[in-house]
Scaffold this active site. Sequence first.
Site, short mmCIF file in Angstrom:
data_model
loop_
_atom_site.label_atom_id
_atom_site.label_comp_id
_atom_site.label_asym_id
_atom_site.label_seq_id
_atom_site.Cartn_x
_atom_site.Cartn_y
_atom_site.Cartn_z
N HIS A 156 8.69 20.13 2.92
CA HIS A 156 8.44 19.34 1.70
C HIS A 156 8.89 17.89 1.87
O HIS A 156 9.24 17.23 0.89
CB HIS A 156 9.17 19.93 0.48
N SER A 277 2.45 -9.42 10.72
CA SER A 277 1.75 -9.78 9.51
C SER A 277 1.46 -11.28 9.54
O SER A 277 2.26 -12.05 10.06
CB SER A 277 2.61 -9.45 8.29
N GLU A 290 -1.86 3.89 12.29
CA GLU A 290 -2.60 3.86 11.02
C GLU A 290 -4.11 3.95 11.27
O GLU A 290 -4.84 4.64 10.57
CB GLU A 290 -2.29 2.57 10.25
#
Length: 463
Positions: A156, A277, A290
């Site tokens: 979980h 970035s 990703e």
Amino acid sequence: MKKLWGGRFTKTAEEWVDEFGASIPFDQQLVEEDIEGSIAHVTMLGKCGILPNDDVEIIKTGLLALLEKAKQGQLEFSVAYEDIHLNIEKMLMDEIGHVGGKLHTGRSRNDQVATDMHLYLRKRVTEMMDLMKELQKVLVEKAEQHIETLIPGYTHLQRAQPVSFAHHLLAYFWMLERDYERFAESLKRINKSPLGAGALAGTTFPIDREYAAELLGFDGIYENSIDAVSDRDFIIEFLSNSSMLMMHLSRFCEELILWSSQEFRFVEMDDAFATGSSIMPQKKNPDMAELIRGKVGRVYGNLFGLLTVMKGTPLAYNKDMQEDKEGMFDTVKTVMGSLKIFAGMIETMKVNVAAMEAAAKQDFSNATELADYLAAKGVPFREAHEIVGKLVLTCIEKGIFLADLPLEVYQKASPLFESDIYEALNPYTAVDRRNSAGGTGFAEVRKAVANAKKRLSEKKRYE
Ligand code: ARG
């Protein structure tokens, strides 16, 4: 421009209609397979006495010359000739004259295209399996360096029980092992020859399908000519196996992304597999992970695309089936790229052992140890669970961990607790003791690493 099949036509299609119908912009990727298939076909025609040997030799020489040019990237394809098959046939005739027109004897584009796809996937699946094996190797190597590195195991996404980091990595080894097996198993069906099925009904020429199949390295032939030309199961199966593989990679990506966050700091991607970035100078993003997670979407899409194309097509060949190609090519490119990037990512990533171990220590993931401790002394596990649950609550209220509780508190909760509980609470001990088969105990993990290596060394390449 006159079509190779233009005999019964009085009008030619407009260019934009041709463009819509053409597959040459993408099926030119099948050029080598197409020529190889033709060489086998014409060799068979010669052997069966269907074409005179002189013609066969001229055609073969022409095809070999085209194959050479194809490998050098020197062929120029034209939409006017629709697809790879007609483009090559046209080029052959330009090269050797009208005898080239005999190549298509006893064959149809329907068995031809199917043959090309079988040959293509056999190559690509074999290459993909090499890449899977490579990634498995990288995983085992990483695992071997981290047998005694602790990491919280999660359920979980809550810290559950500490585990060996190697054990966690090897979970992915076994997922990939199943993927590998699935691809290997699929080769049985990929490596069957549809050649000689003709348009759908076979042919009146005394061909030898087995012989042509053998020349192409197929393990056998399709039993039924209608099935041979209308089957795309082998591509759907390839897309399905690829989807499963990508789903596995994506789960791993998800973990790598979480682990790379400042909240976890368990790993750091190498600069080669991360980006910055454009606005926030402090950032280092696990982009490649990703992107692979994102690319699963197109692979699932390709699977559903082809399943949908096929669901309404009556037997045998229908032009709908030309839609089988782009998704397949795209999947090959996506999966191969993802596997390569993945191996590089894992090989170069920095493992922050201290952060992992701190996380494994500073929490309650050793609570099961205490419950097991009491259960081993005869307390029914349910009661032990309750007792330890209360102790955890006490700790939470006090803002401390189980190892910080004094022995008196333990003994008040149960007289069976003795001073050796502190040893049991040590996550290192907790992991070390889990030596049930397939468990995370260090001895078990050492065996697992050896076992995984053995598996890798036993893998034989499909040739
Ligand atoms: N370009 C076609 C395809 O990719 C080849 C088979 C064409 N056969 C036909 N009868 N039109 O499916």
